[in-house]
Enzyme design. Sequence first.
Site, PDB file in Angstrom:
ATOM      1  N   CYS A   7       4.907  -0.348   2.560  1.00 29.74           N
ATOM      2  CA  CYS A   7       5.388  -1.709   2.797  1.00 29.74           C
ATOM      3  C   CYS A   7       6.772  -1.722   3.438  1.00 29.74           C
ATOM      4  CB  CYS A   7       5.382  -2.496   1.487  1.00 29.74           C
ATOM      5  SG  CYS A   7       6.306  -1.708   0.145  1.00 29.74           S
ATOM      6  N   ASP A  26       0.816  -1.211   0.000  1.00 33.42           N
ATOM      7  CA  ASP A  26       0.000   0.000   0.000  1.00 33.42           C
ATOM      8  C   ASP A  26       0.851   1.263   0.000  1.00 33.42           C
ATOM      9  OD1 ASP A  26      -0.785   0.007   3.588  1.00 33.42           O
ATOM     10  OD2 ASP A  26       1.053  -0.364   2.482  1.00 33.42           O
ATOM     11  N   HIS A  66       8.337  -3.407  -4.168  1.00 38.38           N
ATOM     12  CA  HIS A  66       7.618  -3.920  -2.998  1.00 38.38           C
ATOM     13  C   HIS A  66       8.599  -4.639  -2.078  1.00 38.38           C
ATOM     14  CE1 HIS A  66       4.356  -5.424  -0.552  1.00 38.38           C
ATOM     15  NE2 HIS A  66       4.836  -6.636  -0.674  1.00 38.38           N
TER      16      HIS A  66
END
Length: 603
Positions: free
Chosen positions: A421, A418, A593
């Site tokens: 992370c 989101d 990510h």
Amino acid sequence: MATVSLPILNKDDSRLQLKVENRLKNIFVTQSADISFQNTEQAENVNHIPVITESSGRILDTGVNTLQRTLVLKKQVQVDEVNRQLMQKRLEFKGRMQALEQKRAELLHKQEETKERAEKFEKFVEENEVKRRRALKKYQVERKQNELKEKEKSELSAQLEHLQKRHQRLKERVDKYKIYEVYLMKILDLLPENYLEYGADTLAMPIIRRHETLSITQQDLLQRLASLAEELDQSQRSLDSLKQEHTTNKLMTNKELSELQTQWDQIKEKNKQLEMTLHVHQGQSRDQVEEIGSLLIALKNLGQQCHLQHYGPLEDMSLLTMMAMMKEFILDKADMERRALRLTDSGSELTKGSVERGRKGSALSRNTSTSRLLNTMDESGLVSLKEATSAQVLEEPEATKCQDICHQFGFIRRVKGDGNCFYRAFCFRLVETLVHNESAMKRIKDKLLRSHEELLKAGFDENEFKDLLSTFLRVLDQLEADDREETLLGFFNDQATSDSMVKYLRLLTSAHLQNHADFFQHFVEAPSLKAYCTQEVEAMAMECDHVEILALSETLDISVCIISMDGSNSHPVYHTIPEGSQPSLYLLYKTSHYDILYKCREH
């Protein structure tokens, strides 16, 4: 209406030919003349009538066959037209396929060019990183050399100034004694050549005596000057000793003052820590009071539902009496339920079957609702449970990278992507390592309490981070009392609590960047470091960069290792921040990510 062209008939077809014979015997002859003459005239002037010798059935068959042939020819023309259109469509399809092949070749060419550009860009970035490090190292070396040169230059300048002053003094002394030299030379010019031969009555004797008197006076004055100089030196030495004693007393006084100031600062810091602890305890006490109030309300509600008349009014009961009454009520209900079950067991088989079907349906519905609840919790979670590392879990097509990761790290923990992370993964793994390490827990708590001053120094208002810091410390305190993994996951999967901890780490990172702006301002591309921190660091759901990772690692004194799966390398790339340190946290980076990795020896 469209016109239909007639088919072309084949003249050689035997069915389309009629057999006709010319007969001369059908002419009436009235006179018998010369037969040869008559035959000649008749042959010239008589029109022969054709006679059809075929039968009527044969003629009808020929007409029918001609009509069928005509229809077949019409169909053949239509088939030819369809074939022509089909051939035209084939040619058009072939042209389109050739165009598509050409476009596909162009697309493949563009993809190759894009891939080459990406590889060149990655190589360019790596070269720039090497150049940056080399330039930084060169800058540090040159800076040290410049400092040494400046120091040497200042020393030489001081020596030069001292020599110039000495030269000026000697020059002034030479100029001062120059008049005596001129005077003596003039006297020598005025004296006769044989002035040494005269006796005591010579004119030079008064001058010599005067010179002797002046010499004696000069020696006396020099002695007095030496004694005065010695007295001056003694006075100067005593003055220096007094100054030194005064400096020593001053230093001692300053030392005592600094110690008192340090003690005052420590007392002030301790007071602030006690205030923060008191604030946290007040928050915990408030939560406990609210929880106890909720329990008392729940007990009173249950007491109203379980009220028995022989216990008297509900308002006059104590808590123990009320709980005893509820216990008696529950036991009565359980006894009543057992009796009802006995009556149910003595019923008919049909009643038993219906009851069993009802129980199965209720159990199935409960299991379904439970599975739905678990699925909902798993889908909405911010931090997942541990999973064993494998190619399917890592979702990486390159086998070499997967083997390297699986060989070193046994488990992986997913974090929701989101934009927060990195901070969430960093915070979770940090708190997870503190749960079973009391010294590390105490050190991090002290750093968090001292971060209050760093945030104020960066210009943050205390109301912006006071509640966030209280939430962070409250989580650490509760985890010290309950160190189960379920409790830790519960805190980090609670949106408000988890986001509060992430927000405080963002503010702490921004404060460290602004307090060390002379170093970090060269690594950000923004009008100012303040604007960069406001837009990219402090705002939630903004991805983290290398500068923020370095700042957060420095301010908490935590080393982290980033394992990158991106790029064209056949093996994953390891980035340790700060460089040369021993990492305590390992994070997996893939396609912007971050997830958490656990080394095999840790399990």
